[in-house]
Design a protein around this motif. Structure first.
Motif, short mmCIF file in Angstrom:
data_model
loop_
_atom_site.label_atom_id
_atom_site.label_comp_id
_atom_site.label_asym_id
_atom_site.label_seq_id
_atom_site.Cartn_x
_atom_site.Cartn_y
_atom_site.Cartn_z
N ALA A 493 63.37 53.37 47.53
CA ALA A 493 63.27 52.30 48.53
C ALA A 493 61.89 52.29 49.17
N ASP A 494 61.36 53.47 49.47
CA ASP A 494 60.03 53.56 50.08
C ASP A 494 58.97 52.97 49.16
N SER A 495 59.07 53.28 47.86
CA SER A 495 58.08 52.81 46.90
C SER A 495 58.09 51.29 46.81
N GLU A 496 59.29 50.71 46.81
CA GLU A 496 59.40 49.25 46.74
C GLU A 496 58.82 48.60 47.99
N ARG A 497 59.12 49.16 49.15
CA ARG A 497 58.61 48.60 50.40
C ARG A 497 57.09 48.71 50.46
N LYS A 498 56.56 49.83 49.99
CA LYS A 498 55.11 50.00 50.00
C LYS A 498 54.45 49.00 49.05
N LYS A 499 55.07 48.80 47.88
CA LYS A 499 54.53 47.86 46.91
C LYS A 499 54.49 46.44 47.49
N MET A 500 55.57 46.06 48.20
CA MET A 500 55.62 44.74 48.82
C MET A 500 54.53 44.60 49.88
N ALA A 501 54.33 45.65 50.67
CA ALA A 501 53.30 45.61 51.72
C ALA A 501 51.91 45.48 51.10
N GLU A 502 51.68 46.18 49.99
CA GLU A 502 50.37 46.12 49.33
C GLU A 502 50.11 44.72 48.76
N ILE A 503 51.16 44.08 48.20
CA ILE A 503 51.01 42.72 47.69
C ILE A 503 50.68 41.76 48.83
N MET A 504 51.34 41.95 49.98
CA MET A 504 51.08 41.10 51.14
C MET A 504 49.64 41.28 51.62
N ASN A 505 49.17 42.52 51.69
CA ASN A 505 47.78 42.77 52.09
C ASN A 505 46.80 42.11 51.13
N ARG A 506 47.10 42.24 49.83
CA ARG A 506 46.24 41.67 48.79
C ARG A 506 46.21 40.14 48.89
N ILE A 542 52.82 33.20 51.78
CA ILE A 542 52.71 34.26 52.79
C ILE A 542 53.68 34.00 53.93
N LYS A 543 53.74 32.75 54.40
CA LYS A 543 54.62 32.41 55.52
C LYS A 543 56.09 32.59 55.16
N SER A 544 56.45 32.31 53.91
CA SER A 544 57.84 32.44 53.47
C SER A 544 58.16 33.84 52.95
N ASN A 545 57.13 34.72 52.95
CA ASN A 545 57.31 36.10 52.49
C ASN A 545 57.82 36.17 51.05
N ASN A 546 57.31 35.25 50.20
CA ASN A 546 57.72 35.17 48.80
C ASN A 546 56.88 36.16 47.98
N ILE A 547 57.34 37.40 47.91
CA ILE A 547 56.57 38.48 47.30
C ILE A 547 56.36 38.24 45.80
N ARG A 548 57.41 37.76 45.12
CA ARG A 548 57.28 37.53 43.67
C ARG A 548 56.21 36.49 43.37
N LEU A 549 56.23 35.36 44.12
CA LEU A 549 55.23 34.31 43.91
C LEU A 549 53.83 34.82 44.27
N LEU A 550 53.73 35.58 45.36
CA LEU A 550 52.42 36.10 45.78
C LEU A 550 51.84 37.04 44.72
N SER A 551 52.71 37.83 44.08
CA SER A 551 52.24 38.73 43.03
C SER A 551 51.64 37.93 41.87
N GLN A 552 52.31 36.83 41.51
CA GLN A 552 51.82 35.99 40.42
C GLN A 552 50.52 35.28 40.81
N LEU A 553 50.48 34.74 42.04
CA LEU A 553 49.30 34.00 42.49
C LEU A 553 48.06 34.90 42.59
N THR A 554 48.23 36.11 43.11
CA THR A 554 47.07 36.99 43.25
C THR A 554 46.48 37.35 41.89
N GLU A 555 47.35 37.65 40.92
CA GLU A 555 46.87 37.99 39.58
C GLU A 555 46.10 36.82 38.98
N LYS A 556 46.65 35.60 39.11
CA LYS A 556 46.07 34.40 38.50
C LYS A 556 44.78 33.98 39.21
#
Length: 567
Positions: A493-506, A542-556
């Motif tokens: 659970a910690d790893s997942e939460r950290k990954k989400m936080a890192e995507i949000m920072n990115r 970012i406002k909707s906290n859509n982590i999956r979409l943010l992960s895709q957008l940052t890579e692209k």
């Protein structure tokens, strides 16, 4: 003037002086019970009806006359608000410890015919900040200047090493079971250098647990004889019986004014010890695990504390570790001798020369700062030798930010809120600049007494702020182990939460960079026609906290706009 080494024990207190005179190096035991023979002082205080105070053996004698006026075992209550009642008056553990230390100081100065300069006092390795501070306070009340506090197992290792004088580095495991506590430390020794690799302790495991179980057997025996109520002083008789059984196959004591004979065998004592072995082995295993070395790399085994004299316990630990324990060391004086050597500042070298001693303890739990989205950034990892220091640059998260908040936490979890916050402060007067362009150097420093100082400095303006946190090491090994166990249980659970936080920072950094490109492209030859649409998409995600979409957008978008991921 002289420096003193003190082992302030739960049941007995011992003190020693190590002196250098005309090139000779020797250790002298202080006869704390008065006269020239009594080395140890009973850690017991009694008050009579007139509130006249007695210490040591005299206090034990007065206990029979005034059973409600005695206090003992107060070491295990240090750092708490517990009060001992003695003939209607109340006394704190600090006050009672100060009384014992005052007696130690008086006897030492009388024996040495000189004034005491300072002292090194040994404390259990697991003692938290409150307990250590209470020990210092007791010494201050007794008129003793504390040069340093040292863990009891480390002091025992120093005592042994001072005599062997070998060139080779050795890993020493010290098992110290006193009356009220058990400590295990792994210490690496080489020449004049000592480094604590790992430690663990149990606040509720000691010789007094054996005394209590022997007392229960006595009560059962007396009930069968219809001796009710029980006579006073059973616990003291139980301790005497335990000590006798450490040397004999069978022993007896006389209970109460009727002097009822009670006999017990060493086999019965062994059964009591055997029930305690799982907890004892847990202390050993955890200390070795914390040290970062394997069991096979333990070179030397030292057993100290009064309970180490019990043959069954002694040999059980030897068999468990598959190593023979050091025999030529007195388990009841080793800690005081090691403390006195540290107090002198010198140790015998392998070449016969006397060298300055150097001791490194460790930080028991990681120390770090909390950054954006609650991520804990480790500044000083657990088991780092102290004193230590580390500096790391941080930056702002908003454009033209006027101040930053430095939140200091202690623990092993990746998210700041899951650790223990031990300090917080703000640095103002920083350079006005866009996000990410200000460099703030944050420094964590831990001194030899475990006091943490955190400093933040803006290198451009010179503005700085610091906070000193002297209670940052207040967690005992049980608390430390509990937090480490949580890391294992919540790792996924910690790893997942950290990954989400890192995507949000990115993503927030990406949004900042895209806005910068949009502002600059008016004067640039390169034109990005869809940049405003991309800015809107990232902003909404970012406002909707859509982590999956943010992960895709940052890579692209990082690839499309030639942006380097700096997080």
């Amino acid at each position: 003037m002289f420096s003193l080494g003190i082992d302030l024990g739960t049941s007995n207190t011992v003190a020693a002086v190590t002196v250098l005179s005309e090139g000779q190096y020797k250790t002298v035991m202080i006869p704390l019970s008065g006269g020239r023979t009594g080395i140890s002082l009973r850690s017991s205080v009694s008050f009579d009806r007139s509130d006249i105070m007695y210490t040591g053996v005299e206090a034990e004698k007065m206990k029979k006359q005034y059973p409600d006026g005695n206090a003992s075992g107060f070491k295990v209550r240090m750092g708490t608000e517990y009060l001992y009642s003695a003939n209607g008056n109340f006394h704190s553990p600090v006050e009672l410890s100060a009384i014992i230390l005052e007696r130690v100081k008086t006897e030492a100065e009388k024996y040495m015919n000189s004034k005491l300069r300072d002292a090194v006092i040994a404390v259990p390795a697991y003692f938290n900040h409150n307990q250590r501070n209470a020990t210092r306070e007791a010494a201050t009340i007794a008129g003793i200047r504390v040069k340093q506090l040292v863990s009891e197992p480390t002091a025992a290792a120093i005592s042994y090493w001072n005599r062997v004088r070998t060139k080779e580095a050795k890993n020493i495991l010290v098992f110290d079971m006193g009356s009220g506590t058990t400590d295990v430390s792994v210490v690496r020794a080489q020449g004049r250098y000592f480094k604590v690799l790992g430690t663990y302790g149990n606040t509720r495991l000691g010789g007094s647990d054996m005394d209590r179980q022997i007392e229960d057997k006595m009560k059962l025996f007396l009930r069968r004889l219809s001796v009710i109520p029980y006579p006073a002083g059973l616990r003291s008789e139980a301790e005497k019986l335990k000590i006798k059984l450490s040397r004999h196959e069978s022993a007896e004591v006389l209970l109460g004014p009727e002097k009822i004979k009670y006999t017990m065998s060493s086999r019965q004592l062994n059964e009591i010890v055997e029930r305690m072995l799982p907890d004892i082995y847990k202390c050993i295993d955890t200390a070795i695990s914390n040290s970062g070395i394997s069991r096979s790399r333990i070179n030397i085994l030292i057993l100290t504390g009064g309970s180490a004299r019990i043959p069954f316990l002694f040999h059980s630990i030897e068999d468990y570790l598959s190593i023979r324990a050091v025999k030529n060391i007195d388990p009841e004086t080793a800690v005081a001798i090691g403390s006195s050597i540290l107090a002198s500042g010198f140790i015998n070298g392998d070449n016969g020369e006397i060298s300055r001693i150097k001791l490194n303890d460790v930080v028991p739990m990681s120390l770090g700062s909390v950054v954006l989205n609650d991520i804990a950034v480790t500044m000083i990892p657990a088991n780092t030798p102290i004193p230590c220091s580390n500096t790391r640059p941080f930056t702002t998260i908003r454009d033209y930010q006027k101040e930053i908040e430095v939140k200091v936490v202690q623990g092993e979890r990746p998210m700041g809120s899951d650790n223990i916050q031990i300090g917080i402060f703000r640095l103002s007067g920083i350079k006005p600049a866009p996000r990410g362009e200000v460099s703030i150097n944050v420094t964590y420093s831990v001194d030899k007494n475990g006091i943490l100082t955190v400093t933040a400095r803006d290198e451009d303006t010179g503005s700085s702020r610091e906070i000193t946190i002297d209670n940052s090491m207040q967690h005992n090994p049980e608390e430390i182990q509990e937090m480490k166990d949580k890391v294992k249980r919540y790792f996924k659970a910690d790893s997942e939460r950290k990954k989400m936080a890192e995507i949000m920072n990115r993503s927030e950094q990406l949004l900042h960079d895209l806005k910068g490109i949009a502002n600059r492209q008016l004067s640039s030859e390169t034109v990005y026609y869809n940049i405003n649409v991309d800015i809107l998409r990232v902003s909404k995600a970012i406002k909707s906290n859509n982590i999956r979409l943010l992960s895709q957008l940052t890579e692209k978008l990082e690839l499309e706009y030639g942006l380097k991921n700096s997080l």
